[in-house]
Motif scaffolding. Structure first.
Motif, mmCIF file in Angstrom:
data_model
loop_
_atom_site.group_PDB
_atom_site.id
_atom_site.type_symbol
_atom_site.label_atom_id
_atom_site.label_comp_id
_atom_site.label_asym_id
_atom_site.label_seq_id
_atom_site.Cartn_x
_atom_site.Cartn_y
_atom_site.Cartn_z
ATOM 1 N N LEU A 369 0.817 -1.219 0.000
ATOM 2 C CA LEU A 369 0.000 0.000 0.000
ATOM 3 C C LEU A 369 0.847 1.265 0.000
ATOM 4 C CD1 LEU A 369 -2.918 -0.923 2.431
ATOM 5 C CD2 LEU A 369 -2.953 -0.805 -0.065
ATOM 6 N N THR A 370 2.001 1.224 0.650
ATOM 7 C CA THR A 370 2.818 2.436 0.743
ATOM 8 C C THR A 370 3.974 2.467 -0.249
ATOM 9 O OG1 THR A 370 4.120 1.392 2.500
ATOM 10 C CG2 THR A 370 2.267 2.794 3.174
ATOM 11 N N ASP A 371 4.491 1.304 -0.635
ATOM 12 C CA ASP A 371 5.674 1.277 -1.493
ATOM 13 C C ASP A 371 5.352 1.079 -2.974
ATOM 14 O OD1 ASP A 371 7.633 1.538 0.590
ATOM 15 O OD2 ASP A 371 7.216 -0.536 1.145
ATOM 16 N N LEU A 372 4.281 0.357 -3.282
ATOM 17 C CA LEU A 372 4.010 0.024 -4.681
ATOM 18 C C LEU A 372 2.706 0.621 -5.221
ATOM 19 C CD1 LEU A 372 5.179 -3.711 -4.770
ATOM 20 C CD2 LEU A 372 6.333 -1.718 -5.727
ATOM 21 N N LEU A 373 1.662 0.682 -4.400
ATOM 22 C CA LEU A 373 0.394 1.211 -4.907
ATOM 23 C C LEU A 373 0.517 2.652 -5.408
ATOM 24 C CD1 LEU A 373 -2.565 0.722 -5.469
ATOM 25 C CD2 LEU A 373 -3.078 1.457 -3.113
ATOM 26 N N PRO A 374 1.244 3.564 -4.725
ATOM 27 C CA PRO A 374 1.400 4.922 -5.286
ATOM 28 C C PRO A 374 2.051 4.908 -6.669
ATOM 29 C CG PRO A 374 2.049 4.895 -2.983
ATOM 30 C CD PRO A 374 1.852 3.461 -3.377
ATOM 31 N N VAL A 375 2.991 3.983 -6.888
ATOM 32 C CA VAL A 375 3.624 3.864 -8.201
ATOM 33 C C VAL A 375 2.598 3.456 -9.243
ATOM 34 C CG1 VAL A 375 5.358 2.607 -9.529
ATOM 35 C CG2 VAL A 375 5.854 3.301 -7.185
ATOM 36 N N MET A 376 1.744 2.478 -8.889
ATOM 37 C CA MET A 376 0.714 2.020 -9.816
ATOM 38 C C MET A 376 -0.242 3.153 -10.180
ATOM 39 S SD MET A 376 1.639 -1.074 -10.205
ATOM 40 C CE MET A 376 2.857 -2.084 -9.352
ATOM 41 N N LEU A 377 -0.564 3.998 -9.210
ATOM 42 C CA LEU A 377 -1.496 5.096 -9.476
ATOM 43 C C LEU A 377 -0.862 6.178 -10.344
ATOM 44 C CD1 LEU A 377 -3.207 5.392 -5.965
ATOM 45 C CD2 LEU A 377 -3.992 4.154 -7.995
ATOM 46 N N LEU A 378 0.430 6.421 -10.130
ATOM 47 C CA LEU A 378 1.120 7.416 -10.969
ATOM 48 C C LEU A 378 1.279 6.933 -12.410
ATOM 49 C CD1 LEU A 378 3.904 8.759 -8.579
ATOM 50 C CD2 LEU A 378 1.937 10.021 -9.478
ATOM 51 N N ALA A 379 1.067 5.630 -12.641
ATOM 52 C CA ALA A 379 1.093 5.125 -14.012
ATOM 53 C C ALA A 379 0.005 5.746 -14.861
ATOM 54 C CB ALA A 379 0.955 3.597 -14.015
ATOM 55 N N ALA A 380 -0.921 6.452 -14.238
ATOM 56 C CA ALA A 380 -1.921 7.217 -14.993
ATOM 57 C C ALA A 380 -1.254 8.136 -16.003
ATOM 58 C CB ALA A 380 -2.786 8.028 -14.032
#
Length: 501
Positions: A369-380
């Motif tokens: 939730l803190t290390d990878l999910l923000p990266v996935m969301l920035l893939a926008a």
């Protein structure tokens, strides 16, 4: 000022939506095949007896054929008709998928993968050319390109999940058999859905020498790049074959400047949007190899995720890319211009890879939730960047060069992928090896290698951002006043038409 573009009849609009669906399905099949194979590689190696070095050719054979034939296929599509080329490519790809699925030896599977790459090149090279001739009104074209781009972006993530599920539930053969119903349905629908075109005729360009030079040069160049990891960047193999590939491509450019009927009229490169967009795309795709592949390796090798679990963990990236591509990218392009939207998308992608340089090297320290999910969301950012970049890359091409421009755009995409595979994976492996020799635990050594690749990928995106800012310009056929009007007219349609057109 009022729009002068004729309003399509409901029947014509439905026909164009169906044609877009066919083109998007063809793109999905091609991209899906590229990512679905990676998850099944261990099973393929075990069943067919591949050596570790030989196994890489399951990917390399496809990549070399695909990347080297795109430019030639795009121009041939202009000459013999893009619909014919699309149908032929879909047929070759589908037949090759059957051959790959029944393969009983490494040699047969590699040959089938080469044929798959050739079929993909034939169909993909003309898809954008068909699309931009179908959708001539800027707002509709932007929405169509958004749908097309989303299909390609989502296909990579879907392939990783589907590959794991099919391999675990059935056998690796089904990662190829799944293409059969999709390919047959696509070909049958394309017969009636795609517009017929006669093409310019083969007499319009009989540049056989140019075709041989560019195809052999690209094939040898991509081969050289994908083998850097094995031989090293300064080896005699890399330098020798690299020099020969450059000589062949230089000979091709010289031939195009002097031939009466060139395979690739150099006028297409005089457009700063065409040449700039292709360069930006090559850098962006090379950088995002570290996102698509190395993040998956980090999850499996460091965090201990399984194949299907890794694919599911990356689904948020596909979801946000799809959401942005299908709901807001066309409207933002119309309102602010493709250049501005591209720059915003690249900034988000720089942020995504920048965050990846900080992921923990131990599984107990990492939190999704803190290390990878923000990266996935920035893939926008990819959902913003790719449609805008595609529009810019096709904006400077004349109608008679649409297939060539499409082939060129796809070619630089494959070159970028090959560069990403060669450069970033080599850097990651070298850094991992040096850290392991220094006594670092395996997970930390692997993460250190990935960190270096993510940092280099970030630098490539910064370079792409700088080129986009200095070189690209808003297309001449989309002045700000017209864009604002298209935005106002299309505001409701974007939210009430889930198909995007």
């Amino acid at each position: 000022m009022p729009s002068t573009a004729p309003t399509p009849t409901p029947t014509a609009a439905r026909s164009r939506r169906l044609a877009l669906g066919v083109l998007a399905t063809g793109m999905l099949m091609t991209v899906l095949d590229g990512s679905i194979v990676t998850v099944a590689m261990p099973a393929v190696q075990s069943d067919l007896g591949f050596t570790p070095a030989g196994l890489s050719w399951v990917v390399n054979a496809y990549l070399i054929a695909f990347g080297s034939l795109l430019l030639l296929a795009g121009r041939l599509g202009d000459l013999i008709g893009r619909k014919r080329m699309f149908l032929a490519g879909t047929g070759v790809f589908t037949a090759a998928s059957l051959l790959a699925g029944v393969a009983t030896s490494p040699g047969l599977l590699i040959a089938a993968r080469f044929l798959q790459g050739a079929g993909s090149a034939m169909a993909s090279a003309v898809s954008l050319g068909i699309l931009v001739t179908l959708f001539t009104e800027p707002r509709e074209r932007a929405k169509a390109i958004a749908v097309f781009s989303f299909t390609g972006a989502a296909g990579a993530s879907i392939g990783q999940v589907l590959g794991g599920v099919l391999t675990d539930a059935l056998t690796w053969n089904w990662i190829f058999f799944i293409n059969l119903p999709i390919g047959i349905a696509t070909a049958l629908l394309a017969l009636s859905a795609l517009p017929g075109d006669r093409g310019l005729g083969l007499k319009a360009s009989a540049d056989t020498l140019g075709a041989l030079l560019v195809t052999s040069g690209l094939m040898l160049g991509i081969y050289t790049v994908v083998k850097i990891e094995e031989y090293g960047a300064t080896s005699a193999n890399t330098l020798g074959f690299g020099a020969l590939a450059l000589a062949l491509l230089a000979g091709f450019l010289l031939r195009q400047a002097t031939a009466a009927n060139p395979l690739m009229p150099l006028r297409i490169l005089r457009s700063r949007n065409v040449s700039g967009a292709n360069l930006v795309q090559m850098l962006m795709v090379a950088a995002l190899f570290s996102f698509q592949v190395l993040v998956a390796l980090y999850m499996q090798n460091v965090l201990g995720y399984g194949a299907a679990e890794t694919g599911l963990a990356m689904l948020p990236a596909a979801a946000v890319i799809g959401l942005v591509s299908l709901t807001v990218s066309a409207r933002l392009n119309a309102r602010f211009g493709e250049r501005a939207v591209l720059l915003a998308g690249l900034v988000l992608l720089v942020g995504a890879l920048g965050l990846l340089t900080r992921v923990p090297g131990r599984s107990e320290q990492a939190h999704y939730l803190t290390d990878l999910l923000p990266v996935m969301l920035l893939a926008a950012g990819f959902g913003l960047a790719l449609p805008a970049l595609t529009s810019l890359g096709m904006s400077g091409a004349k109608k008679e060069d649409a297939g060539l421009a499409s082939g060129l755009f796809n070619t630089t995409q494959q070159i970028g992928m090959a560069l990403g595979i060669a450069v970033l994976s080599t850097l990651a492996a070298s850094r991992t090896e040096s850290l392991a020799e220094a006594g670092r635990p395996a997970p930390e050594a692997l993460t250190g290698g990935y960190h270096l690749a993510f940092a280099v990928g970030t630098a490539l995106l910064v370079a792409a951002l700088a080129i986009a800012f200095t070189v690209l310009r808003r297309p001449k056929d989309a002045p700000r006043e017209a864009a604002a009007e298209r935005d106002a007219v299309g505001r409701t349609a974007l939210w009430t038409d889930p198909a995007g057109i």
